[in-house]
Design an enzyme around this catalytic site. Structure first.
Site, PDB file in Angstrom:
ATOM      1  N   GLU A 157       0.884  -1.174   0.000  1.00  0.00           N
ATOM      2  CA  GLU A 157       0.000   0.000   0.000  1.00  0.00           C
ATOM      3  C   GLU A 157       0.914   1.214   0.000  1.00  0.00           C
ATOM      4  O   GLU A 157       1.600   1.474   0.983  1.00  0.00           O
ATOM      5  CB  GLU A 157      -0.919  -0.057   1.223  1.00  0.00           C
ATOM      6  CG  GLU A 157      -2.173   0.770   1.021  1.00  0.00           C
ATOM      7  CD  GLU A 157      -2.034   2.136   1.624  1.00  0.00           C
ATOM      8  OE1 GLU A 157      -1.653   3.061   0.860  1.00  0.00           O
ATOM      9  OE2 GLU A 157      -2.276   2.292   2.827  1.00  0.00           O
ATOM     10  N   CYS A 179      -1.982   8.747   2.909  1.00  0.00           N
ATOM     11  CA  CYS A 179      -1.717   8.295   1.548  1.00  0.00           C
ATOM     12  C   CYS A 179      -2.896   8.591   0.635  1.00  0.00           C
ATOM     13  O   CYS A 179      -2.735   8.808  -0.559  1.00  0.00           O
ATOM     14  CB  CYS A 179      -1.382   6.819   1.540  1.00  0.00           C
ATOM     15  SG  CYS A 179      -2.512   5.862   2.531  1.00  0.00           S
ATOM     16  N   GLU A 226       3.779  12.952  -4.792  1.00  0.00           N
ATOM     17  CA  GLU A 226       3.207  12.937  -3.445  1.00  0.00           C
ATOM     18  C   GLU A 226       4.018  13.852  -2.530  1.00  0.00           C
ATOM     19  O   GLU A 226       5.228  13.688  -2.409  1.00  0.00           O
ATOM     20  CB  GLU A 226       3.213  11.505  -2.897  1.00  0.00           C
ATOM     21  CG  GLU A 226       2.538  11.405  -1.547  1.00  0.00           C
ATOM     22  CD  GLU A 226       2.429   9.969  -1.051  1.00  0.00           C
ATOM     23  OE1 GLU A 226       3.453   9.275  -0.984  1.00  0.00           O
ATOM     24  OE2 GLU A 226       1.295   9.557  -0.726  1.00  0.00           O
TER      25      GLU A 226
END
Ligand code: NAI
Ligand code: MG
Length: 492
Positions: free
Chosen positions: A271, A305, A402
């Site tokens: 993940e 996330c 990110e």
């Protein structure tokens, strides 16, 4: 509820009125000066003989020191997990396994206050979040998977589910205890044993969980919790006697892990990062959408996330949304995470803060316009002002990479097709949000967007029964719900 809060805060902003400090007491948090490794049901000194500090990122003060496990320590933990798997856990009737998992869930509930305080001290997230989001969800995950332990034949009808063996689990610092629960609960329910490593900046709640596991009398070796940084993680990944690797963290480390396990029999779930798009259509309830956008990116300092780090606003409501976002940004309370009024707490580490600062510079250099809240920041600790970027284009790094901080990149759009294309145009595909009055629009978008989770007219909502996971560079495999069970079993 959201509207009322909004009005109160707006009033405070306009009149200069401020909340009095309301700090949570630290008295429930018992933090030892030093923690050893939890192996085979006991706290053991590391063979490495090394320790490192964990600090409070809001004050930069040392909280404790924890053991730095080396390869020999990892070997010891895996050996304990293997032994417990072969001799005890895989043979135990599932309904007996369930009792232990229920016991852990109840003990977490009983000590919820202590866990919330330690989570906030060690990681920097506002106490309101650890208390109202993280810790209740942790208990819920254990309860939920305890319920499945003796019902696997219903989870997988006409199939036989058998455990994989020893699971190596490596977790990040943004939801420390919650990620431990996501990993440990389904592994135990399906009969696997565990070696878990928390992140080096937030090891304390996992070590407190080890205390609970000890008190719950879980057979020694079923769960082993070892601390350390990347090298310890790599030793887990490369250990030949581990059957499954579950990892949550950066895409870079995810790629390293994928390479390391290629050609072995290890099963893997990853993940990884995200760059979620939140999309506001002109028929959306604008005030609720603005509140959801704010929650989606500033919740937990953007250390999420699935954070809604990109915003797409339909052109006809663009000006209104930007004005409301700026007003709301100004009312966010940034500061002491232990204060119950705080909305945005401390950035988890100095390194993460400098990474965020790097992107703030990049955004400006690329020509986007930066707007930050004018709030004062504490003089000590790692803090970042909530930040909006407008005038962002698809090619800007701030809309592709990110950032993992309280930074929102905003663009406008005209048509459904245009926004779907823009939203899908990143290497990631973990989550997204859609704000509209029309069910048909929601269905159109959710079928065409490549994201594991899509929220409609809400954001960042979690539940143990719902699977969570990504597409593309956001990783593979699902956690939560039935899907989360299947990641820990062989089906025949
Ligand atoms: P990271 O991926 O290095 O850390 C996550 C975990 O992996 C930690 O427990 C760490 O000790 C472990 N680890 C590090 N190197 C390893 C290796 N070679 N083999 C096995 N385990 C290893 O993430 P980091 O450096 O803390 O954060 C960097 C960026 O990663 C963030 O800015 C953010 O963009 C992203 N990130 C994403 C997360 C998510 O939930 N998807 C969580 C944390 C970070
Ligand atoms: Mg810490």
């Amino acid at each position: 509820m959201a509207t009322r809060k909004n009005n109160t805060l707006k009033l405070s902003f306009e009149t200069g009125w401020k909340y009095d400090p309301a700090p949570e007491s630290k008295s429930s948090a018992k933090i030892d000066p030093r923690y050893e490794l939890f192996i085979n049901g006991k706290f053991e000194k590391p063979l490495s003989k090394k320790y490192f500090n964990t600090i409070n990122p809001a004050t930069e003060e040392k909280l404790s020191e924890v053991a730095d496990a080396n390869v020999a320590d990892v070997n010891k933990a895996v050996k304990a997990a293997r032994n417990a798997y072969d001799k005890v856990w895989k043979k135990m009737p599932p309904k007996e396994r369930a009792k232990y998992i229920y016991r852990i869930a109840r003990m977490i509930q009983e000590r919820a206050r202590e866990f919330s305080v330690i989570e906030t001290l060690d990681g920097g997230k506002p106490i309101r979040e650890s208390r109202d989001v993280d810790i209740p969800l942790v208990a819920n995950h254990f309860f939920y998977y305890a319920g499945w332990a003796d019902k696997l034949e219903y989870a997988f009808p006409n199939r036989t589910a058998s455990p994989l063996g020893v699971a190596g689990q490596i977790i990040p610092w943004n939801f420390p205890l919650l990620m431990a629960a996501w990993k440990i609960a389904p592994a135990l329910a399906t009969g696997n044993t565990v070696v878990l490593k928390p992140a080096e900046t937030t090891p304390l709640t996992a070590l407190k969980l080890a205390e609970i596991i000890q008190e719950a009398d879980l057979p020694p070796g079923v769960v082993n919790i070892i601390t350390g940084a990347g090298a310890t993680g790599a030793a887990i990944v490369n250990h030949p006697d581990i059957n499954k690797i579950a990892f949550t963290g950066s895409t870079d480390v995810g790629k390293l892990i994928q390479r390391a396990v290629a050609g072995t029999n290890k099963k893997v779930t990853l993940e990884l990062g995200g760059k979620a798009a939140n999309i506001i259509f002109d028929d959306a309830p604008i005030d609720q959408a603005v509140e959801g956008i704010i929650n989606g990116i500033f919740f937990n300092q953007g250390h999420v996330c699935c954070a809604g780090s990109r915003l797409f606003v339909q052109e006809s409501v663009y000006k209104e949304v930007i004005r409301k976002l700026k007003d709301r940004l100004e009312t966010l309370i940034v500061g002491d995470p232990m204060d119950k009024n705080t909305d945005v707490g401390a950035i988890n580490s100095k390194q993460q803060l400098s990474n965020i600062h790097k992107y703030l510079k990049i955004g400006q250099q690329e020509g986007a316009e930066m707007y930050q809240s004018s709030c004062p920041l504490p003089s000590k600790g790692f803090f970042c002002r909530p930040t909006l970027f407008t005038g962002v284009s698809q090619s800007h790094r701030i809309s592709q990479e990110e950032i993992f901080g309280p930074v929102l990149a905003i663009q406008s759009f005209r048509t459904d097709d245009e926004v779907i294309e823009k939203a899908n145009n990143t290497p990631f595909g973990l989550s997204a949000g859609v704000w509209t009055d029309k069910g048909s629009k929601i269905f159109n978008l959710t079928t065409k967007m490549r994201a594991g989770v899509i929220w409609a007219n809400t954001y960042n909502k979690f539940d143990p029964t719902s699977p969570f996971g990504g597409y593309k560079e956001s990783g593979y495999g699902r956690e939560g719900g039935l899907h989360g069970l299947s990641a820990y079993v062989n089906l025949t």
